[in-house]
Design an enzyme around this catalytic site. Structure first.
Site, mmCIF file in Angstrom:
data_model
loop_
_atom_site.group_PDB
_atom_site.id
_atom_site.type_symbol
_atom_site.label_atom_id
_atom_site.label_comp_id
_atom_site.label_asym_id
_atom_site.label_seq_id
_atom_site.Cartn_x
_atom_site.Cartn_y
_atom_site.Cartn_z
ATOM 1 N N GLU A 30 62.545 25.932 30.125
ATOM 2 C CA GLU A 30 63.517 25.206 30.995
ATOM 3 C C GLU A 30 64.837 25.126 30.366
ATOM 4 O OE1 GLU A 30 64.087 20.962 33.707
ATOM 5 O OE2 GLU A 30 62.349 21.236 32.439
ATOM 6 N N ASN A 75 63.135 20.023 36.160
ATOM 7 C CA ASN A 75 64.001 19.266 36.821
ATOM 8 C C ASN A 75 65.387 19.857 37.001
ATOM 9 O OD1 ASN A 75 61.993 17.169 36.795
ATOM 10 N ND2 ASN A 75 62.957 15.888 35.272
ATOM 11 N N ASN A 175 60.550 21.610 42.513
ATOM 12 C CA ASN A 175 59.962 21.093 41.433
ATOM 13 C C ASN A 175 59.970 19.582 41.815
ATOM 14 O OD1 ASN A 175 59.145 20.940 38.525
ATOM 15 N ND2 ASN A 175 60.735 19.483 38.423
ATOM 16 N N GLU A 176 58.866 18.984 41.551
ATOM 17 C CA GLU A 176 58.505 17.514 41.590
ATOM 18 C C GLU A 176 59.243 16.826 42.803
ATOM 19 O OE1 GLU A 176 59.167 15.875 37.551
ATOM 20 O OE2 GLU A 176 57.236 17.181 36.955
ATOM 21 N N TYR A 247 51.134 14.620 31.839
ATOM 22 C CA TYR A 247 51.436 14.410 30.597
ATOM 23 C C TYR A 247 50.745 13.471 30.100
ATOM 24 C CZ TYR A 247 55.287 17.606 31.248
ATOM 25 O OH TYR A 247 56.055 18.686 31.695
ATOM 26 N N GLU A 295 52.762 22.271 34.834
ATOM 27 C CA GLU A 295 53.241 21.573 33.636
ATOM 28 C C GLU A 295 52.085 20.456 33.187
ATOM 29 O OE1 GLU A 295 56.933 19.076 33.904
ATOM 30 O OE2 GLU A 295 57.758 20.548 35.378
ATOM 31 N N GLN A 352 56.591 22.562 26.922
ATOM 32 C CA GLN A 352 57.117 23.784 27.195
ATOM 33 C C GLN A 352 56.552 24.691 25.927
ATOM 34 O OE1 GLN A 352 61.274 23.722 28.485
ATOM 35 N NE2 GLN A 352 60.541 22.169 29.749
#
Length: 503
Positions: A30, A75, A175-176, A247, A295, A352
């Site tokens: 990212e 993001n 994304n999200e 996560y 992710e 990442q």
């Protein structure tokens, strides 16, 4: 004094889960922190190539054999104008990057990243902005990257020095989008509608692409799994995968509980799978939606440091977790969980790849090195290609703060018939005792143990640095195979890779 603990396993080549999609060993870059600038790209570094990409980083990524890399967010994509990153660099604008409140110089964009991906032998998973933008920007980007020529956007690509299309085949629809932290946050209905119509337009430009829709940002979201259900209900025929993000962190310094978190991941995967299948049944569809866990990682070490970042700086050191040995054990268990669900998890991206919650770290104008989590990721990527088998495992168990009946042993196995080899991946979560494994592998007649790789350390908090790698694997594991019975010692708190080959 160590206890005598035993585990039993039965492994049969005919007891298949599914063929492993190589893309479960994907990763993510990212435009965040030093992932791009100072990570993969540093023009003034003595080891950089003619395009400014660090060759030492390229070699480390190639060691991991990463098949696909998600880009450019994350993001940041929710307020990103992809057109800012194409054409002559001198003409590219500097922008306020709203997700992480930095300055984006746009020195690296779509074409440069496609070039870098080729250098590391990876495909690109491209994300489109469904926060501040939508259908038009997305379909134009597909035309720019994938159409052969004779149109405005494809000819513009050619004028930028790229005669042949990039042929990017995997695309993330935002994304999200359920997250309040997201620029352009959307309800499930709003997102389902924009995903459906954007996906429809993108596939009209290139019918060969596959599309990943956003699910809930994590299992703690109040709308989980209703967000998935509503999105799928609206956009079922246009999309191919639903996205999962998760996560974990050891914030209370409870290692036994921390290492059990892959049970939460397992539950997450099962819940999303059942949600997909409910909507399939509701639509009376023959199409199966699979999962893209695009992710996943450990992320908590850098949280305090990130509160001190000066806003509107360029490529500050954000999200630079320094991983310890127990983090590597959990990462190994998470990889095992993917293999256990190889029938539905077809893509996954360790988030990442460089500097930002990453297996690879660099110094600006300096060295690069492997974090502890590099090794289980590398082993799974190198040896986990083939057919995922269903191990029948009997393991001693324990209870922790948040979990009950946690098996001390996590196990997955991959059979590569072409190479005539089978690899068993195992984590022993017992913090005090080794466990003796007895495995029935009579199905693999004529096989011998080729290698037993072990990663162990008496200090769960041991880390690797540019100066010293304290956590590295060795191949001195104790295992033997006779008359179809494999016996192996799984040391306390250890990651194990037992490779068997036909001799």
């Amino acid at each position: 004094m160590e206890k005598k603990l035993n585990a039993k396993l039965t492994l049969d080549k005919n007891n298949e889960i599914a063929k492993v999609d190589d893309r479960i060993y994907g990763s993510f870059i990212e435009h965040l922190g030093r992932a791009v600038y100072g990570g993969i790209y540093e023009p003034n570094h003595p080891l950089s190539d003619e395009q400014g990409f660090r060759k030492d980083v390229i070699e480390l990524v190639k060691e991991l054999d990463v098949p696909i890399v998600r880009y450019p967010g994350g993001n940041m994509v929710s307020a990103y104008n992809w057109e800012d990153g194409i054409g002559p660099k001198i003409d590219r604008p500097r922008r306020l990057e709203l997700a992480w409140r930095t300055i984006e110089t746009n020195e690296v964009g779509t074409n440069e990243f496609a070039d870098w991906a080729k250098k590391v032998n990876a495909d690109v998973m491209m994300a489109v902005n469904l926060g501040t933008r939508g259908i038009d920007a997305a379909r134009n980007l597909v035309e720019y990257t994938n159409h052969p020529g004779g149109t405005y956007w494809s000819d513009l690509r050619k004028s930028h020095g790229y005669e042949q299309p990039h042929n990017i085949k995997t695309w993330c629809l935002g994304n999200e989008m359920d997250g309040p932290w997201q620029v352009g946050q959307k309800t499930a209905y709003e997102y389902g509608r924009i995903a459906k119509e954007t996906g429809k337009a993108m596939k009209l430009v290139d019918p060969t692409i596959e599309l990943v829709a956003c699910g809930s940002s994590n299992t703690g979201m109040p709308t989980f799994p209703e967000y998935e259900a509503t999105t799928l209900d609206i956009a079922y025929e246009e999309i191919d995968y639903i996205s999962l993000h998760q996560y974990y962190g050891n914030r209370t310094n409870d290692s036994a509980n921390y290492l059990a978190n892959n049970m939460d991941m397992d539950h997450f995967i099962k819940t999303v799978t059942s949600t997909c299948d409910y909507i399939k049944a509701k639509h009376r569809s023959n199409k199966t939606i699979n999962l893209s866990f695009d992710e996943w990682n450990v992320w908590y070490h850098s949280n305090n440091a990130d509160t001190k970042i000066e806003p509107w700086s360029i490529a500050p050191p954000q999200l630079e977790d320094v991983y310890n040995f127990e983090d590597a054990l959990l990462v190994g268990s998470m990889l095992i969980t993917f293999l256990q669900h190889a029938d539905r998890v077809k893509m996954a991206c360790l988030a990442q790849l460089v500097n930002v919650i990453a297996p690879i770290m660099t110094e600006n104008n300096g060295r690069s090195w492997k974090q502890t989590i590099f090794y289980p990721y590398m082993h799974a990527s190198l040896y986990g290609r083939g057919v995922s088998l269903q191990p029948i495992l009997s393991s001693p168990k324990y209870d922790s703060k948040d979990f009950t009946d946690v098996p001390y042993i996590d196990s997955a196995a991959v059979y590569n018939e072409e190479k005539e080899e089978v690899t068993i991946f195992m984590v022993n979560k017992n913090l005090e005792d080794a466990i003796t494994l007895t495995a029935d592998v009579r199905s693999f007649a004529g096989y011998k143990v080729a290698e037993h790789i072990v990663m162990e350390n008496d200090d769960l908090k041991a880390v690797n640095t540019a100066v010293k790698e304290s956590v590295v694997p060795h191949n001195n594991g104790k295992s033997s195979l006779q008359n179809g019975v494999l016996e192996a010692e799984l040391l306390k708190s250890s990651w194990n890779v037992i490779r068997m080959k036909k001799m």
